[in-house]
Design a protein around this motif. Structure first.
Motif, mmCIF file in Angstrom:
data_model
loop_
_atom_site.group_PDB
_atom_site.id
_atom_site.type_symbol
_atom_site.label_atom_id
_atom_site.label_comp_id
_atom_site.label_asym_id
_atom_site.label_seq_id
_atom_site.Cartn_x
_atom_site.Cartn_y
_atom_site.Cartn_z
ATOM 1 N N ILE A 1 -15.984 -44.198 -43.871
ATOM 2 C CA ILE A 1 -16.995 -45.251 -43.924
ATOM 3 C C ILE A 1 -17.982 -45.076 -42.777
ATOM 4 C CG2 ILE A 1 -17.390 -47.739 -43.799
ATOM 5 C CD1 ILE A 1 -14.444 -48.069 -44.692
ATOM 6 N N ASP A 2 -19.271 -45.134 -43.104
ATOM 7 C CA ASP A 2 -20.319 -45.276 -42.094
ATOM 8 C C ASP A 2 -20.375 -46.763 -41.765
ATOM 9 O OD1 ASP A 2 -22.728 -45.768 -40.768
ATOM 10 O OD2 ASP A 2 -23.776 -44.131 -41.765
ATOM 11 N N THR A 3 -19.818 -47.147 -40.621
ATOM 12 C CA THR A 3 -19.647 -48.566 -40.318
ATOM 13 C C THR A 3 -20.970 -49.309 -40.209
ATOM 14 O OG1 THR A 3 -17.733 -47.837 -39.026
ATOM 15 C CG2 THR A 3 -18.302 -50.145 -38.897
ATOM 16 N N THR A 4 -21.975 -48.661 -39.639
ATOM 17 C CA THR A 4 -23.279 -49.324 -39.511
ATOM 18 C C THR A 4 -23.867 -49.631 -40.882
ATOM 19 O OG1 THR A 4 -23.748 -48.279 -37.373
ATOM 20 C CG2 THR A 4 -25.636 -49.084 -38.638
ATOM 21 N N ARG A 5 -23.814 -48.662 -41.783
ATOM 22 C CA ARG A 5 -24.363 -48.889 -43.127
ATOM 23 C C ARG A 5 -23.595 -49.978 -43.846
ATOM 24 N NH1 ARG A 5 -25.449 -44.347 -47.884
ATOM 25 N NH2 ARG A 5 -26.508 -45.761 -49.315
ATOM 26 N N LEU A 6 -22.280 -49.988 -43.696
ATOM 27 C CA LEU A 6 -21.475 -51.030 -44.328
ATOM 28 C C LEU A 6 -21.884 -52.410 -43.816
ATOM 29 C CD1 LEU A 6 -17.811 -51.070 -45.305
ATOM 30 C CD2 LEU A 6 -18.525 -52.791 -43.656
ATOM 31 N N LEU A 7 -22.120 -52.519 -42.491
ATOM 32 C CA LEU A 7 -22.512 -53.804 -41.925
ATOM 33 C C LEU A 7 -23.916 -54.197 -42.370
ATOM 34 C CD1 LEU A 7 -21.099 -53.616 -38.286
ATOM 35 C CD2 LEU A 7 -20.275 -55.008 -40.170
ATOM 36 N N GLU A 8 -24.817 -53.228 -42.469
ATOM 37 C CA GLU A 8 -26.172 -53.526 -42.945
ATOM 38 C C GLU A 8 -26.129 -54.079 -44.365
ATOM 39 O OE1 GLU A 8 -28.710 -50.216 -40.339
ATOM 40 O OE2 GLU A 8 -28.078 -49.779 -42.395
ATOM 41 N N ASP A 9 -25.291 -53.481 -45.211
ATOM 42 C CA ASP A 9 -25.132 -54.000 -46.574
ATOM 43 C C ASP A 9 -24.549 -55.410 -46.548
ATOM 44 O OD1 ASP A 9 -26.195 -51.798 -47.825
ATOM 45 O OD2 ASP A 9 -24.271 -50.908 -48.373
ATOM 46 N N LEU A 10 -23.586 -55.622 -45.665
ATOM 47 C CA LEU A 10 -22.933 -56.925 -45.597
ATOM 48 C C LEU A 10 -23.896 -57.998 -45.101
ATOM 49 C CD1 LEU A 10 -20.180 -58.158 -46.190
ATOM 50 C CD2 LEU A 10 -19.604 -57.884 -43.789
ATOM 51 N N VAL A 11 -24.800 -57.634 -44.198
ATOM 52 C CA VAL A 11 -25.816 -58.581 -43.737
ATOM 53 C C VAL A 11 -26.638 -59.070 -44.926
ATOM 54 C CG1 VAL A 11 -27.972 -58.769 -42.437
ATOM 55 C CG2 VAL A 11 -25.967 -57.753 -41.358
ATOM 56 N N ALA A 12 -27.026 -58.138 -45.801
ATOM 57 C CA ALA A 12 -27.791 -58.515 -46.996
ATOM 58 C C ALA A 12 -26.937 -59.332 -47.963
ATOM 59 C CB ALA A 12 -28.323 -57.262 -47.685
ATOM 60 N N LEU A 13 -25.684 -58.938 -48.139
ATOM 61 C CA LEU A 13 -24.806 -59.641 -49.079
ATOM 62 C C LEU A 13 -24.488 -61.060 -48.620
ATOM 63 C CD1 LEU A 13 -22.335 -56.705 -49.848
ATOM 64 C CD2 LEU A 13 -23.991 -57.672 -51.441
ATOM 65 N N SER A 14 -24.554 -61.298 -47.316
ATOM 66 C CA SER A 14 -24.226 -62.636 -46.786
ATOM 67 C C SER A 14 -25.471 -63.476 -46.542
ATOM 68 C CB SER A 14 -23.442 -62.496 -45.469
ATOM 69 O OG SER A 14 -24.249 -61.913 -44.452
ATOM 70 N N GLU A 15 -26.623 -63.010 -47.018
ATOM 71 C CA GLU A 15 -27.873 -63.728 -46.742
ATOM 72 C C GLU A 15 -27.875 -65.133 -47.332
ATOM 73 O OE1 GLU A 15 -32.724 -63.270 -47.281
ATOM 74 O OE2 GLU A 15 -31.378 -61.689 -48.000
ATOM 75 N N ARG A 16 -27.399 -65.264 -48.560
ATOM 76 C CA ARG A 16 -27.453 -66.583 -49.215
ATOM 77 C C ARG A 16 -26.616 -67.636 -48.481
ATOM 78 N NH1 ARG A 16 -29.063 -69.389 -53.442
ATOM 79 N NH2 ARG A 16 -27.659 -70.802 -54.529
ATOM 80 N N PRO A 17 -25.324 -67.375 -48.161
ATOM 81 C CA PRO A 17 -24.582 -68.412 -47.412
ATOM 82 C C PRO A 17 -25.187 -68.710 -46.051
ATOM 83 C CG PRO A 17 -23.287 -66.384 -47.623
ATOM 84 C CD PRO A 17 -24.449 -66.255 -48.547
ATOM 85 N N ARG A 18 -25.768 -67.693 -45.408
ATOM 86 C CA ARG A 18 -26.421 -67.942 -44.113
ATOM 87 C C ARG A 18 -27.676 -68.785 -44.282
ATOM 88 N NH1 ARG A 18 -28.587 -63.770 -42.309
ATOM 89 N NH2 ARG A 18 -27.943 -62.145 -43.759
#
Length: 229
Positions: free
Chosen positions: A93-110
């Protein structure tokens, strides 16, 4: 309930939450495109009646449609990558890319909690051999816990750091804790055990909550076998 059944049920709930949230955002993109398309049709009807076509407005609408198309394409790509995290129980896993995707995926609850997000990722990529689905679930759970523990309009920090033997991911809230979801908090150690890591719950000086995930470079063999069952 056994841990294996709990992991399965929580995993399905997490997958459903992410896909529902992103589907809603994609639907918003489509609604904006439909609205702009309708506006363009109205302008064309006016032009058909002998009025000069407003070319500047057409250009502006076309640019806005193009922006929304790119936005939608980006969402679909991220959602597709998220769906494929379930393909392999363990992978590099490229951890940075995974976190960047997760930032986008969590945009709505934020956005619903009007939370601001600050990220700090290292310049050099940190590669982990781990379970990408469970890792995203653990980090997303941390984000939800911190959001739920504090009032709206808070500052949320997501930090990725290298540490001896692996990586450390911190999800920190700046506001004083209002309430804590004990059931969600008790599930985090189960997730981290599957990932071969651990979670620390730290109270910050201003009364906020920080969740720190420590992860090994490579998921232990016992965890691999358990996940694959």
């Amino acid at each position: 309930m056994s841990e294996e059944k709990l992991l399965r049920e929580k995993g399905l709930a997490f997958f459903g939450s992410i896909t529902a949230s992103f589907s809603h955002e994609i639907n918003n993109v489509m609604a904006i495109i439909a609205e702009l398309s309708g506006l363009m049709e109205d302008l064309l009807r006016v032009a058909d009646q002998g009025h000069p076509p407003p070319l500047d407005r057409f250009r502006g609408i076309s640019e806005r449609i193009g922006t929304q198309v790119k936005r939608g394409e980006g969402m679909i790509k991220r959602l597709n990558r998220f769906a494929h995290t379930m393909d392999e129980p363990v992978k590099t896993i490229d951890t940075t890319r995974l976190l960047e995707d997760l930032v986008a995926l969590s945009e709505r609850p934020r956005t619903r909690r009007r939370a601001r997000l600050e990220t700090r990722f290292p310049e050099k990529t940190i590669l982990l051999v781990s379970n990408p689905f469970l890792l995203q679930q653990a980090i997303f759970s941390c984000i939800e816990l911190v959001l739920a523990a504090s009032r709206d309009n808070q500052l949320l920090r997501l930090i990725l750091e290298k540490q001896d033997g692996g990586a450390r991911i911190t999800v920190a809230g700046e506001d004083p804790i209002v309430k804590t979801d004990e059931a969600a908090l008790s599930f985090l150690p189960i997730l981290m055990e599957e990932l071969g890591g651990k979670v620390e719950v730290i109270s910050t000086g201003n009364g906020g909550l920080s969740l720190v995930l420590s992860l090994p470079y490579s998921i232990p063999g016992d965890s691999k076998n358990h996940i694959e069952k």
